[in-house]
Each structure stands twice: as C-alpha cells, then as structure tokens.
Design a protein around this motif. Structure first.
Motif, PDB file in Angstrom:
ATOM      1  N   VAL A   1       0.855  -1.191   0.000  1.00 15.41           N
ATOM      2  CA  VAL A   1       0.000   0.000   0.000  1.00 15.41           C
ATOM      3  C   VAL A   1       0.889   1.238   0.000  1.00 15.41           C
ATOM      4  N   ARG A   2       0.649   2.136  -0.938  1.00 17.09           N
ATOM      5  CA  ARG A   2       1.346   3.425  -0.958  1.00 17.09           C
ATOM      6  C   ARG A   2       0.395   4.501  -0.437  1.00 17.09           C
ATOM      7  N   VAL A   3       0.940   5.374   0.389  1.00 20.13           N
ATOM      8  CA  VAL A   3       0.133   6.447   0.978  1.00 20.13           C
ATOM      9  C   VAL A   3       0.738   7.782   0.579  1.00 20.13           C
TER      10      VAL A   3
ATOM     11  N   THR B   1      23.641  15.424 -10.513  1.00 20.22           N
ATOM     12  CA  THR B   1      23.683  15.706  -9.082  1.00 20.22           C
ATOM     13  C   THR B   1      22.856  14.645  -8.371  1.00 20.22           C
ATOM     14  N   ILE B   2      23.450  14.018  -7.369  1.00 18.76           N
ATOM     15  CA  ILE B   2      22.792  12.895  -6.691  1.00 18.76           C
ATOM     16  C   ILE B   2      22.236  13.382  -5.361  1.00 18.76           C
ATOM     17  N   ARG B   3      20.949  13.156  -5.159  1.00 22.34           N
ATOM     18  CA  ARG B   3      20.274  13.583  -3.931  1.00 22.34           C
ATOM     19  C   ARG B   3      19.620  12.351  -3.301  1.00 22.34           C
ATOM     20  N   VAL B   4      19.944  12.089  -2.027  1.00 21.03           N
ATOM     21  CA  VAL B   4      19.530  10.856  -1.360  1.00 21.03           C
ATOM     22  C   VAL B   4      18.741  11.186  -0.104  1.00 21.03           C
ATOM     23  N   ALA B   5      17.593  10.510   0.033  1.00 14.39           N
ATOM     24  CA  ALA B   5      16.787  10.595   1.255  1.00 14.39           C
ATOM     25  C   ALA B   5      16.637   9.194   1.823  1.00 14.39           C
ATOM     26  N   GLN B   6      16.882   9.050   3.122  1.00 15.54           N
ATOM     27  CA  GLN B   6      16.836   7.729   3.758  1.00 15.54           C
ATOM     28  C   GLN B   6      15.815   7.732   4.884  1.00 15.54           C
ATOM     29  N   LEU B   7      14.912   6.738   4.823  1.00 16.57           N
ATOM     30  CA  LEU B   7      13.889   6.582   5.849  1.00 16.57           C
ATOM     31  C   LEU B   7      13.954   5.164   6.404  1.00 16.57           C
ATOM     32  N   PRO B   8      13.532   4.958   7.642  1.00 15.77           N
ATOM     33  CA  PRO B   8      13.555   3.605   8.198  1.00 15.77           C
ATOM     34  C   PRO B   8      12.427   2.763   7.616  1.00 15.77           C
ATOM     35  N   ALA B   9      12.547   1.454   7.784  1.00 18.77           N
ATOM     36  CA  ALA B   9      11.460   0.567   7.374  1.00 18.77           C
ATOM     37  C   ALA B   9      10.243   0.839   8.249  1.00 18.77           C
ATOM     38  N   SER B  10       9.078   0.824   7.621  1.00 18.82           N
ATOM     39  CA  SER B  10       7.834   1.082   8.352  1.00 18.82           C
ATOM     40  C   SER B  10       6.976  -0.174   8.336  1.00 18.82           C
ATOM     41  N   PRO B  11       6.076  -0.344   9.293  1.00 26.15           N
ATOM     42  CA  PRO B  11       5.170  -1.500   9.261  1.00 26.15           C
ATOM     43  C   PRO B  11       4.342  -1.500   7.979  1.00 26.15           C
TER      44      PRO B  11
ATOM     45  N   PRO C   1       5.133   5.757   2.282  1.00 22.65           N
ATOM     46  CA  PRO C   1       4.968   7.151   1.849  1.00 22.65           C
ATOM     47  C   PRO C   1       5.492   7.340   0.426  1.00 22.65           C
ATOM     48  N   ASP C   2       4.674   7.920  -0.437  1.00 22.06           N
ATOM     49  CA  ASP C   2       5.030   8.056  -1.854  1.00 22.06           C
ATOM     50  C   ASP C   2       5.836   9.341  -2.058  1.00 22.06           C
ATOM     51  N   LEU C   3       7.083   9.304  -1.612  1.00 22.49           N
ATOM     52  CA  LEU C   3       7.921  10.499  -1.628  1.00 22.49           C
ATOM     53  C   LEU C   3       8.579  10.761  -2.974  1.00 22.49           C
ATOM     54  N   LEU C   4       8.912   9.717  -3.724  1.00 19.87           N
ATOM     55  CA  LEU C   4       9.736   9.891  -4.920  1.00 19.87           C
ATOM     56  C   LEU C   4       9.110  10.844  -5.941  1.00 19.87           C
ATOM     57  N   PRO C   5       7.826  10.714  -6.288  1.00 18.41           N
ATOM     58  CA  PRO C   5       7.270  11.663  -7.274  1.00 18.41           C
ATOM     59  C   PRO C   5       7.355  13.114  -6.812  1.00 18.41           C
ATOM     60  N   GLU C   6       7.146  13.351  -5.515  1.00 20.98           N
ATOM     61  CA  GLU C   6       7.207  14.719  -4.994  1.00 20.98           C
ATOM     62  C   GLU C   6       8.620  15.289  -5.120  1.00 20.98           C
ATOM     63  N   LEU C   7       9.622  14.491  -4.759  1.00 20.06           N
ATOM     64  CA  LEU C   7      11.003  14.980  -4.798  1.00 20.06           C
ATOM     65  C   LEU C   7      11.504  15.102  -6.233  1.00 20.06           C
ATOM     66  N   ALA C   8      11.111  14.158  -7.102  1.00 22.01           N
ATOM     67  CA  ALA C   8      11.540  14.228  -8.501  1.00 22.01           C
ATOM     68  C   ALA C   8      10.977  15.467  -9.189  1.00 22.01           C
ATOM     69  N   ALA C   9       9.791  15.905  -8.782  1.00 19.49           N
ATOM     70  CA  ALA C   9       9.206  17.112  -9.375  1.00 19.49           C
ATOM     71  C   ALA C   9       9.996  18.355  -8.982  1.00 19.49           C
ATOM     72  N   VAL C  10      10.595  18.343  -7.795  1.00 21.33           N
ATOM     73  CA  VAL C  10      11.390  19.491  -7.342  1.00 21.33           C
ATOM     74  C   VAL C  10      12.769  19.484  -7.998  1.00 21.33           C
ATOM     75  N   PHE C  11      13.332  18.288  -8.230  1.00 23.84           N
ATOM     76  CA  PHE C  11      14.680  18.164  -8.807  1.00 23.84           C
ATOM     77  C   PHE C  11      14.606  17.342 -10.108  1.00 23.84           C
ATOM     78  N   PRO C  12      13.978  17.877 -11.154  1.00 27.01           N
ATOM     79  CA  PRO C  12      13.748  17.070 -12.364  1.00 27.01           C
ATOM     80  C   PRO C  12      15.020  16.724 -13.134  1.00 27.01           C
ATOM     81  N   ASP C  13      16.078  17.507 -12.968  1.00 23.19           N
ATOM     82  CA  ASP C  13      17.312  17.267 -13.724  1.00 23.19           C
ATOM     83  C   ASP C  13      18.353  16.490 -12.924  1.00 23.19           C
ATOM     84  N   ASP C  14      17.998  16.105 -11.709  1.00 21.73           N
ATOM     85  CA  ASP C  14      18.945  15.411 -10.837  1.00 21.73           C
ATOM     86  C   ASP C  14      18.521  13.958 -10.652  1.00 21.73           C
TER      87      ASP C  14
END
Length: 457
Positions: free
Chosen positions: A185-187, A230-240, A246-259
């Motif tokens: 499930v993605r939230v 340019t490499i940008r990395v976000a690290q989160l712990p495993a969740s139940p 959390p669907d973070l990748l589309p949000e972050l890719a929209a902010v950094f489209p060339d990275d």
C-alpha cells in the motif's frame, strides 16, 4: 594405422596446449574478478553495520523445544502473527535470526544451517529459518524468494516476511510453490516531511529521517561514476506494512527534475531522474545481483547505493558489460612469444578433421590393395602348383629332334622362376609378372603336347 595416426595427432595437440599453458600462468594470476562481497566499500558502513550480533544457536534450540516461534536478538523481520500462527502446526517451528554479517556469511551453512537441520530432524520437527530477510525451509534449505517487485517491496521497505512464511508453510502442507504476498500500500507523502527533505537535499546533504539506525554517508565516488548528474539521497527507516509506504519519490523528482533522486525505505531503493529506463535497469540489476547483500548478510545501504550508481554509470557511458574491469591477460611481449604456437595449434585444430579423413582414406586404400594382393598371390600360387604338377607327369622324349624336350625344359625353368619371384615379392605388379611367367610355362607344355600328338598321328 588409424589408431597410430589418432594417437599422433592427439599427442601433438596435447603437447601444444601444455606448452601454451606453461607460458601463460604467470600472466593470468592475479586477474580474477573480485567477489560480490569484496566489492563492498566497507568504509561506508558504521561500526556494527556489517557485523550484526551472532545467533546463539544453543539458546535458539532450547527455546524452540517448547515455543513455536523464537526471535533472536538482532532480528529485523516482521510478519502478520495472526495469519502465520494460524498456519503453524505442532511440529513446525519458526526461527527469526539476524543477518549473518559480511564476515560470517561464508560459514553460515556449516555453523548454523546444517546444525539446525540436523537438530530439527533429530527432534522430528520442521523448521522455517529467517536469516535477516532470507526465508528458507529446513532441512532441505528450499528458499522462499519474491517473484514480483511487490513482494520485494514488502520485504525490503517494511521488513515484512509474511508472504514468504505463508508460502513456506503452505509448501510443507501441500507442496505449493505459488507466492502468497499481499499487495503493498502506498500512501500520500506528508507535505511537512517533503518540505523538510527538500530543504536538506538543497543543501547537498543526505536526508536521514528519525529512526534510521545506519545512516548513509555520501561518497566521493558517486560523482566519479555519474559525473553528469547531481545525486540527492533521502533515507527513511522501514515502516510497518500496515502503515503503507509514503510516496515520496514523485514529490522529490518534481522538485529536482534534472537530478538523480534516490529514496531509501529500510532496504528498499527507489530512484528517478533523466533517462528513467536506465535508472530502472540499474536498480533491478542491483536487486538481482545483490540479493544476498540486501536480504541475507545485510550489506550497508550505502554500499548497495554505490553498486547501483556504478551500474548506472556503466549504462550511461555505453559499457553495460564492462564490470568487473580486468587487466589484459595477453601482453604484447607474451603474444609475440606464443603467437607461432597459437597459429600452429589453430592450424592443427582446423586441419585435424581433414588429416583424420585423409588418414582413414589412405588406410582403406591400403587395406584394399593388400586384399587384392592376397588374391593375386593365391591365383599365382595355384598356377605355379598346376604347372609343377604337369611337369611331374610329362614324358620327356629320349631325343629332341622335334624340340619337345627343349620346350619341357623351358617350362621347368619358367616354373622355377615364377616360384622364386613369388616368394620374395609384396608387389602386385611382380605377382602379375609371376602369373605371366606361369602362363608362358603352361604354353610351352601345351606346345610340347601338341607336338607329341602330331607325331603319334
């Protein structure tokens, strides 16, 4: 003849190969590709990341004598207890063990799996062993692997092994091999968290969410293998799994489209950026090649990101099959030394079939000639014998007024000549000459017989 030729050709080929191997070993040594474990940059790991606590095997066996499930210290695997325990029978046990660690993964079979397998057999029990996120059946060691990305996401992003455990238990019941993974499930991402991550990434730092126990640190090698991004990395712990991803990748890719944006959830890795197909290919390649690192011995995520970026760099420069790079085995000097032998052996290998065919045809021809010679000799011997028999029974006249006695003497001389020639020869031409000499002797006796007959008439 054929055996001798085959032995000779084989001996030449073997001798040539041995000489080639003798010349090359010093240049081959030291060029073997490094193993997967050797490629991990262990400097990226925090102390303790590579070596989790070892499994106390005796304690695990003691607990499992009376309990159906034992979670050893350091184990990270989660599962839906209601679904799994409902499947457990009285003779089945589940052992949740920590990752093996890099230093102990090589001896895991002898030190853990085989002793556990023997113990379970002695106790009349069936055992499901979870090592890190790797799920296996004991005693046969059958592995419950994810067959689709959804199953892999549940295992890596949530550390959830419910599906593999249920598959193992169902396999024990009826032999099934169909996976029973739930749908991940993605939230929606939390806007406040997205803002926090974006601010951190804009500063050129790696974002670490609260609860991350082995933070990824940026490596100088990242820019070397993918210099144009340019490499940008976000690290989160495993969740139940129940909380969703959390669907973070589309949000972050929209902010950094060339990275190149990389998001890590537990041991799950997602990425987005230019040339998305190459990024996906590098990610799937890393999941496949490093399955043991992700699930079994617990390679640090920083090292696994290194391997993902290395593969992506290879794809972007057009050398997807370039790793691992090895030193050339044949130097120019060595090639100059062995080239004549290589060409000679190549010629021998290419011409070997023709050589054997020629040898066989020669042998067949010689066999045919020998057979024909034996037949000719038999015919010649028969004619010599018949000529000798006629000479024994012929009447020699007292006088030679008509030349009869002379003809009989000449026939006897032909008999002796033919016999001597036949004894010493192995040539078909000479045997044919023997037949001609014997025929001449018969002709002389025939003439003598005709002469005596005319005299009596």
């Amino acid at each position: 003849m054929r055996r001798a030729l085959r032995r000779s050709a084989g001996s030449l080929l073997v001798a040539g190969m041995l000489l080639l191997l003798f010349l090359m070993p010093a240049h081959v040594a030291g060029h073997a590709a490094p193993s997967i474990a050797e490629q991990v940059d262990r400097t990226t790991a925090e102390p303790g990341d590579v070596d989790p606590p070892p499994l106390d095997l005796a304690e695990a066996q003691r607990v499992l004598l009376t309990e159906q499930v034992y979670r050893a210290p350091g184990s990270i695997a989660r599962f839906d207890e209601d679904r799994v325990l409902d499947r457990l029978d009285a003779d089945t046990r589940i052992l949740l063990a920590p990752f093996t660690g890099l230093d102990r993964q090589g001896g895991h079979y002898d030190e853990v799996r085989r002793p556990l397998s023997d113990w379970a057999s002695d106790q009349g029990l069936r055992l499901v062993l979870v090592t890190g996120l790797d799920v296996r059946l004991m005693p046969n060691g059958g592995k419950a692997a994810a067959t689709e990305l959804d199953g892999l996401l549940l295992r890596y992003a949530h550390h959830d092994v419910t599906g593999p455990l249920l598959l193992s238990l169902r396999h024990l019941e009826d032999g099934t091999t169909e996976s029973d993974d739930a749908e991940p499930v993605r939230v929606p991402a939390d806007p406040a968290q997205v803002t926090e991550i974006v601010d951190t990434l804009r500063r050129g730092e790696v974002y670490h969410a609260p609860g991350v126990d082995a933070p990824i640190r940026p490596s100088e090698d990242w820019a070397a293998v993918v210099p144009d991004l340019t490499i940008r990395v976000a690290q989160l712990p495993a969740s139940p799994a129940a909380d969703g991803l959390p669907d973070l990748l589309p949000e972050l890719a929209a902010v950094f489209p060339d990275d190149l944006v990389v998001v890590v959830h537990g041991r799950w890795l997602e990425a987005a950026g230019p040339e998305q197909q190459q990024i996906d290919s590098a990610r799937f390649y890393t999941f496949g090649l490093w399955e043991s690192g992700f699930a079994f011995w617990g390679a640090p995520m920083g090292a696994l990101i290194d391997q993902f970026l290395l593969r992506l760099g290879e794809l972007r420069v057009g050398e997807p099959f370039g790793r691992p790079q090895v030193e050339p085995i044949l130097t120019r000097e060595l090639w100059e030394r062995i080239a004549p032998w290589v060409f000679s052996l190549t010629a021998l290998a290419v011409g070997g079939g023709s050589l054997l065919w020629w040898a066989r045809s020669v042998a067949r021809r010689r066999n045919a000639e020998a057979s024909a010679l034996r037949l000719l000799r038999a015919q010649a011997l028969a004619e010599i014998t018949r000529l000798g028999a006629r000479l024994v029974t012929v009447d020699v006249p007292a006088s030679d007024a008509d030349g009869t006695a002379r003809r009989i003497a000449d026939a006897a001389e032909r008999h002796a000549t033919a016999r001597d020639l036949l004894e010493d020869t192995t040539s078909s031409d000479v045997v044919r000459e023997v037949l001609a000499v014997a025929a001449d002797g018969h002709g002389l006796l025939d003439a003598a017989d005709r002469r005596r007959g005319s005299d009596r008439g």
